[in-house]
Design an enzyme around this catalytic site. Structure first.
Site, PDB file in Angstrom:
ATOM      1  N   ASP A   1       0.683  -1.295  -0.006  1.00 23.55           N
ATOM      2  CA  ASP A   1       0.020  -0.073   0.073  1.00 23.55           C
ATOM      3  C   ASP A   1       0.775   1.278   0.171  1.00 23.55           C
ATOM      4  OD1 ASP A   1      -2.220  -1.564   0.098  1.00 23.55           O
ATOM      5  OD2 ASP A   1      -2.766  -1.118   2.288  1.00 23.55           O
TER       6      ASP A   1
ATOM      7  N   TYR B   1       2.155   1.951  -3.355  1.00 24.28           N
ATOM      8  CA  TYR B   1       0.961   2.282  -4.312  1.00 24.28           C
ATOM      9  C   TYR B   1       0.762   3.937  -3.945  1.00 24.28           C
ATOM     10  CZ  TYR B   1      -3.512   3.209  -6.385  1.00 24.28           C
ATOM     11  OH  TYR B   1      -4.626   3.926  -7.177  1.00 24.28           O
ATOM     12  N   ASP B   2       0.719   4.246  -2.487  1.00 25.34           N
ATOM     13  CA  ASP B   2       0.438   5.550  -2.140  1.00 25.34           C
ATOM     14  C   ASP B   2       1.669   6.550  -2.516  1.00 25.34           C
ATOM     15  OD1 ASP B   2      -1.818   4.592  -1.081  1.00 25.34           O
ATOM     16  OD2 ASP B   2      -1.022   4.640   1.022  1.00 25.34           O
TER      17      ASP B   2
ATOM     18  N   SER C   1     -11.972   6.069   8.280  1.00 25.11           N
ATOM     19  CA  SER C   1     -10.558   5.338   7.771  1.00 25.11           C
ATOM     20  C   SER C   1      -9.423   5.974   8.327  1.00 25.11           C
ATOM     21  CB  SER C   1     -10.653   5.348   6.248  1.00 25.11           C
ATOM     22  OG  SER C   1      -9.295   4.833   5.783  1.00 25.11           O
ATOM     23  N   LEU C   2      -8.293   5.435   8.644  1.00 27.03           N
ATOM     24  CA  LEU C   2      -7.203   6.107   8.957  1.00 27.03           C
ATOM     25  C   LEU C   2      -6.291   6.670   7.635  1.00 27.03           C
ATOM     26  CD1 LEU C   2      -5.411   3.606  11.613  1.00 27.03           C
ATOM     27  CD2 LEU C   2      -6.688   6.024  11.950  1.00 27.03           C
TER      28      LEU C   2
ATOM     29  N   GLU D   1      -8.023  -2.513  13.449  1.00 24.81           N
ATOM     30  CA  GLU D   1      -7.865  -4.137  13.098  1.00 24.81           C
ATOM     31  C   GLU D   1      -6.817  -3.866  12.062  1.00 24.81           C
ATOM     32  OE1 GLU D   1     -11.689  -5.466  12.043  1.00 24.81           O
ATOM     33  OE2 GLU D   1     -12.270  -5.065  13.928  1.00 24.81           O
TER      34      GLU D   1
ATOM     35  N   LYS E   1      -5.132  -4.708   8.553  1.00 22.92           N
ATOM     36  CA  LYS E   1      -5.770  -4.814   7.276  1.00 22.92           C
ATOM     37  C   LYS E   1      -4.709  -6.080   6.569  1.00 22.92           C
ATOM     38  CE  LYS E   1      -6.052  -2.334   2.822  1.00 22.92           C
ATOM     39  NZ  LYS E   1      -5.334  -1.270   1.815  1.00 22.92           N
TER      40      LYS E   1
END
Length: 140
Positions: free
Chosen positions: A53, A56-57, A102-103, A136, A138
């Site tokens: 992630d 991608y970010d 969302s964070l 939680e 991911k």
């Protein structure tokens, strides 16, 4: 496509957007759109991402910063300009009494503190002063 991804991940780390010349900006821009679209398909349609992630970010952020450059015509097919994909058909929307927040792209303590402040401000508008976080992991 992985070779392009690796090349552009290296570019993101070593070449600021401000260093991209006018001669190369169109090609860099088009290639980033292609790379991100490819990874979106893997993530959203095939449920088989091959990059983290954070990677991608970083590519997405670079694309956003390129789009701020003067003289660049923004492509309407850019991942920054539209929703990526619909959820897979086996997923359904669940109703929530309190919105799930969302964070977003949080990678360190400062990001989390900023997100906490934003949530507190948002909830204060609704006169909600006490709330609990549930986090939680991911899994992709």
């Amino acid at each position: 496509m992985q070779d392009f991804t690796d090349k552009y991940l290296e570019r993101v780390q070593t070449t600021p957007v401000s260093s991209v010349t006018q001669e190369e900006i169109e090609q860099v821009y088009k290639t980033l759109i292609e790379i991100l679209s490819y990874h979106n398909r893997l993530y959203y349609i095939k449920a088989q991402p091959i990059i983290a992630d954070g990677q991608y970010d970083a590519l997405f952020s670079y694309l956003q910063n390129l789009e701020k450059r003067e003289g660049l015509t923004i492509d309407p097919n850019s991942p920054t300009q539209r929703l990526v994909y619909q959820l897979q058909s086996e997923f359904f929307q669940a109703p929530h009494k309190i919105p799930l927040l969302s964070l977003e792209n949080s990678y360190n303590a400062m990001d989390l503190a900023e997100r906490d402040e934003s949530i507190r401000k948002s909830y204060a508008k609704e006169n909600i002063v006490e709330f609990t976080y549930i986090c939680e992991p991911k899994y992709d």
